[in-house]
Design a protein around this motif. Structure first.
Motif, PDB file in Angstrom:
ATOM      1  N   GLY A 135     143.654  47.534  55.446  1.00  0.00           N
ATOM      2  CA  GLY A 135     142.068  47.559  55.615  1.00  0.00           C
ATOM      3  C   GLY A 135     141.578  48.781  55.748  1.00  0.00           C
ATOM      4  O   GLY A 135     142.444  50.030  55.299  1.00  0.00           O
ATOM      5  N   GLY A 136     140.325  49.052  56.507  1.00  0.00           N
ATOM      6  CA  GLY A 136     139.723  50.117  56.606  1.00  0.00           C
ATOM      7  C   GLY A 136     140.525  51.158  57.793  1.00  0.00           C
ATOM      8  O   GLY A 136     141.328  50.417  58.413  1.00  0.00           O
ATOM      9  N   HIS A 137     139.934  52.153  58.409  1.00  0.00           N
ATOM     10  CA  HIS A 137     140.780  52.907  59.081  1.00  0.00           C
ATOM     11  C   HIS A 137     139.905  54.064  59.506  1.00  0.00           C
ATOM     12  O   HIS A 137     138.711  54.346  58.658  1.00  0.00           O
ATOM     13  CB  HIS A 137     141.834  53.499  58.554  1.00  0.00           C
ATOM     14  CG  HIS A 137     141.656  54.158  57.160  1.00  0.00           C
ATOM     15  ND1 HIS A 137     141.363  55.518  57.154  1.00  0.00           N
ATOM     16  CD2 HIS A 137     141.976  53.548  55.982  1.00  0.00           C
ATOM     17  CE1 HIS A 137     141.372  55.809  55.687  1.00  0.00           C
ATOM     18  NE2 HIS A 137     141.651  54.468  54.977  1.00  0.00           N
ATOM     19  N   GLY A 138     140.041  54.820  60.558  1.00  0.00           N
ATOM     20  CA  GLY A 138     139.426  55.855  60.999  1.00  0.00           C
ATOM     21  C   GLY A 138     139.751  57.162  59.972  1.00  0.00           C
ATOM     22  O   GLY A 138     140.759  56.922  59.295  1.00  0.00           O
ATOM     23  N   VAL A 139     139.168  58.089  60.057  1.00  0.00           N
ATOM     24  CA  VAL A 139     139.210  59.301  59.298  1.00  0.00           C
ATOM     25  C   VAL A 139     138.257  60.444  59.700  1.00  0.00           C
ATOM     26  O   VAL A 139     137.428  60.404  60.108  1.00  0.00           O
ATOM     27  CB  VAL A 139     138.592  58.856  57.583  1.00  0.00           C
ATOM     28  CG1 VAL A 139     137.185  58.477  57.554  1.00  0.00           C
ATOM     29  CG2 VAL A 139     139.170  60.035  56.575  1.00  0.00           C
ATOM     30  N   GLY A 140     138.940  61.541  59.481  1.00  0.00           N
ATOM     31  CA  GLY A 140     138.334  62.874  59.854  1.00  0.00           C
ATOM     32  C   GLY A 140     139.265  64.070  59.674  1.00  0.00           C
ATOM     33  O   GLY A 140     139.097  64.771  58.549  1.00  0.00           O
ATOM     34  N   PRO A 166     140.677  53.844  64.457  1.00  0.00           N
ATOM     35  CA  PRO A 166     141.072  52.797  64.687  1.00  0.00           C
ATOM     36  C   PRO A 166     141.598  52.099  63.377  1.00  0.00           C
ATOM     37  O   PRO A 166     140.683  52.404  62.106  1.00  0.00           O
ATOM     38  CB  PRO A 166     139.983  51.778  65.348  1.00  0.00           C
ATOM     39  CG  PRO A 166     138.677  52.298  64.675  1.00  0.00           C
ATOM     40  CD  PRO A 166     139.075  53.760  64.544  1.00  0.00           C
ATOM     41  N   HIS A 167     142.080  50.845  63.157  1.00  0.00           N
ATOM     42  CA  HIS A 167     142.219  50.036  62.078  1.00  0.00           C
ATOM     43  C   HIS A 167     141.321  49.276  62.071  1.00  0.00           C
ATOM     44  O   HIS A 167     140.614  48.710  62.874  1.00  0.00           O
ATOM     45  CB  HIS A 167     143.644  49.219  62.139  1.00  0.00           C
ATOM     46  CG  HIS A 167     143.777  48.363  61.116  1.00  0.00           C
ATOM     47  ND1 HIS A 167     143.908  48.493  59.697  1.00  0.00           N
ATOM     48  CD2 HIS A 167     143.774  46.860  60.950  1.00  0.00           C
ATOM     49  CE1 HIS A 167     144.059  47.771  59.185  1.00  0.00           C
ATOM     50  NE2 HIS A 167     143.880  46.520  59.955  1.00  0.00           N
ATOM     51  N   VAL A 168     140.564  48.949  60.910  1.00  0.00           N
ATOM     52  CA  VAL A 168     139.555  48.240  60.717  1.00  0.00           C
ATOM     53  C   VAL A 168     139.923  47.028  59.550  1.00  0.00           C
ATOM     54  O   VAL A 168     139.920  47.142  58.342  1.00  0.00           O
ATOM     55  CB  VAL A 168     138.440  48.913  60.121  1.00  0.00           C
ATOM     56  CG1 VAL A 168     136.803  48.126  59.885  1.00  0.00           C
ATOM     57  CG2 VAL A 168     138.014  50.093  60.692  1.00  0.00           C
ATOM     58  N   PRO A 169     140.163  45.658  60.145  1.00  0.00           N
ATOM     59  CA  PRO A 169     140.660  44.762  59.342  1.00  0.00           C
ATOM     60  C   PRO A 169     139.397  44.252  58.607  1.00  0.00           C
ATOM     61  O   PRO A 169     138.186  44.447  58.922  1.00  0.00           O
ATOM     62  CB  PRO A 169     140.879  43.614  60.315  1.00  0.00           C
ATOM     63  CG  PRO A 169     141.312  44.258  61.672  1.00  0.00           C
ATOM     64  CD  PRO A 169     140.321  45.451  61.533  1.00  0.00           C
ATOM     65  N   GLU A 180     136.949  49.644  53.644  1.00  0.00           N
ATOM     66  CA  GLU A 180     137.475  49.315  52.164  1.00  0.00           C
ATOM     67  C   GLU A 180     137.636  47.861  52.082  1.00  0.00           C
ATOM     68  O   GLU A 180     139.012  47.278  52.052  1.00  0.00           O
ATOM     69  CB  GLU A 180     138.292  50.262  51.890  1.00  0.00           C
ATOM     70  CG  GLU A 180     139.546  50.275  52.999  1.00  0.00           C
ATOM     71  CD  GLU A 180     140.776  51.103  52.480  1.00  0.00           C
ATOM     72  OE1 GLU A 180     141.218  51.108  51.349  1.00  0.00           O
ATOM     73  OE2 GLU A 180     141.251  52.023  53.539  1.00  0.00           O
ATOM     74  N   PRO A 181     136.867  47.069  51.802  1.00  0.00           N
ATOM     75  CA  PRO A 181     137.318  45.634  51.514  1.00  0.00           C
ATOM     76  C   PRO A 181     137.732  45.670  50.202  1.00  0.00           C
ATOM     77  O   PRO A 181     137.576  46.334  49.103  1.00  0.00           O
ATOM     78  CB  PRO A 181     135.703  45.048  51.476  1.00  0.00           C
ATOM     79  CG  PRO A 181     134.610  45.950  51.214  1.00  0.00           C
ATOM     80  CD  PRO A 181     135.306  47.334  51.823  1.00  0.00           C
ATOM     81  N   SER A 195     136.576  48.387  46.997  1.00  0.00           N
ATOM     82  CA  SER A 195     135.275  49.262  47.207  1.00  0.00           C
ATOM     83  C   SER A 195     135.330  49.961  48.449  1.00  0.00           C
ATOM     84  O   SER A 195     135.829  49.395  49.383  1.00  0.00           O
ATOM     85  CB  SER A 195     134.169  48.595  47.050  1.00  0.00           C
ATOM     86  OG  SER A 195     133.891  48.133  45.750  1.00  0.00           O
ATOM     87  N   GLU A 196     135.176  51.281  48.696  1.00  0.00           N
ATOM     88  CA  GLU A 196     135.462  52.052  49.934  1.00  0.00           C
ATOM     89  C   GLU A 196     134.635  53.316  50.024  1.00  0.00           C
ATOM     90  O   GLU A 196     134.254  53.813  49.178  1.00  0.00           O
ATOM     91  CB  GLU A 196     136.788  52.369  50.074  1.00  0.00           C
ATOM     92  CG  GLU A 196     137.208  53.443  51.134  1.00  0.00           C
ATOM     93  CD  GLU A 196     138.845  53.701  51.035  1.00  0.00           C
ATOM     94  OE1 GLU A 196     139.214  54.315  52.157  1.00  0.00           O
ATOM     95  OE2 GLU A 196     139.288  53.811  50.223  1.00  0.00           O
ATOM     96  N   HIS A 197     133.985  53.453  51.021  1.00  0.00           N
ATOM     97  CA  HIS A 197     133.349  54.646  51.517  1.00  0.00           C
ATOM     98  C   HIS A 197     133.487  55.000  52.924  1.00  0.00           C
ATOM     99  O   HIS A 197     134.120  54.146  53.861  1.00  0.00           O
ATOM    100  CB  HIS A 197     131.745  54.150  51.534  1.00  0.00           C
ATOM    101  CG  HIS A 197     131.247  54.349  50.134  1.00  0.00           C
ATOM    102  ND1 HIS A 197     131.119  55.253  49.400  1.00  0.00           N
ATOM    103  CD2 HIS A 197     129.994  53.419  49.717  1.00  0.00           C
ATOM    104  CE1 HIS A 197     130.357  55.199  48.428  1.00  0.00           C
ATOM    105  NE2 HIS A 197     129.840  53.928  48.524  1.00  0.00           N
ATOM    106  N   THR A 198     133.559  56.283  53.020  1.00  0.00           N
ATOM    107  CA  THR A 198     133.726  56.777  54.443  1.00  0.00           C
ATOM    108  C   THR A 198     132.160  56.867  54.961  1.00  0.00           C
ATOM    109  O   THR A 198     131.306  57.569  54.366  1.00  0.00           O
ATOM    110  CB  THR A 198     134.324  58.275  54.241  1.00  0.00           C
ATOM    111  OG1 THR A 198     135.668  58.391  53.857  1.00  0.00           O
ATOM    112  CG2 THR A 198     134.055  59.239  55.586  1.00  0.00           C
TER     113      THR A 198
END
Length: 275
Positions: free
Chosen positions: A172-177, A184-187, A207-208, A237-240
């Motif tokens: 799934g999604g996640h922190g970024v920087g 964190p992990h983003v389910p 990022e679904p 699809s994904e965005h920061t």
């Protein structure tokens, strides 16, 4: 450990984000019948080199992969959806192509993905792409101070249920920087009101990704490329996104793009077949 970013640091991430958005737009423009995935890979390499950016994928070696990833972009076709290794494949009419890119510029990372149809588009392929885009916008709307991580996950899951698509929660999604993958992990599936409370300065890659008829995945022999277990087509699809005091800021949205231009999404949703 979760690192909150200052407004100045978010601006530096936005520089990387605009570049990522431009590269993905270019990949979508070039993706046509007869184009080889390796040609797209080399074109992106050139763009990264000319910009003085650094690919976050090259030599990436997490526990779930097989050896270091030796490409600068992920390109996945049809039933492939995540971590697609560019290889000697020529795009065909009706193929669904997902491009996922993360780069670092001056030490700050942005990460984004988009799915496009090559040539003639089947309605069922447009539908699943639309679902991931709507799920992403719903997730972004939840990225506000005081909300919780579960609100983001629940928003994605609600759109998937509305469309009738199952959700895999392994990736799934996640922190970024400063790095591509941070806490964190983003389910992509969860319960509202649960989890980490969102604070200004939190930056997330949301990022679904959905497969049409399964939530199970399989790996290619390359040890990287992830496909739907039943061969059904996929989209991603994904965005920061940065959580700020005022509103979510999408750092990887191409300037001309505006969610308001997606007119008619509500009417399209009401016209969907039952899932």
């Amino acid at each position: 450990m979760i690192e909150l970013k200052t407004p100045a640091e978010i601006q530096r991430m936005h520089v990387a984000g605009r570049f990522v958005a431009d590269v993905l737009f270019e990949v979508g423009r070039l993706a046509d019948v007869g184009v080889n995935l390796l040609d797209l890979e080399h074109h992106v390499r050139g763009m990264i080199e000319r910009r003085g950016a650094e690919s976050c994928y090259w030599d990436y070696a997490p526990p779930f992969g097989r050896g270091p990833f030796r490409n600068v972009i992920c390109l996945a076709v049809n039933d492939a959806v995540l971590h697609g290794r560019p290889h000697d494949y020529t795009l065909r009419d009706g193929d669904v192509l997902t491009a996922d890119l993360a780069v670092s510029i001056d030490g700050w990372v942005a990460d984004s993905a988009r799915t496009v149809v090559v040539g003639t588009a089947a309605e069922e392929d447009l539908r699943i792409i639309r679902a991931t885009e709507e799920a992403l916008e719903a997730a972004i709307e939840m990225a506000r101070p005081g909300n919780r991580l579960g609100d983001i996950s629940a928003a994605i899951w609600a759109v998937a249920r509305d469309y009738g698509y199952p959700v895999n929660n392994e990736f799934g999604g996640h922190g970024v920087g400063r790095a591509m993958h941070e806490e964190p992990h983003v389910p992509n599936k969860g319960r509202a009101g649960r989890g980490l409370k969102l604070r200004p300065g939190l930056t997330l890659a949301l990022e679904p990704w959905f497969a049409r008829t399964t939530d199970q995945i399989v790996y290619d022999a390359d040890g990287w490329t992830i496909r739907s277990a039943d061969g059904s087509r996929t989209a991603h699809s994904e965005h920061t996104v940065a959580v700020t005091e005022d509103a979510p800021v999408v750092l990887t949205r191409r300037e001309p793009e505006n969610p308001a231009t997606r007119a008619g999404s509500a009417s399209r949703r009401s016209a969907r077949p039952p899932g």
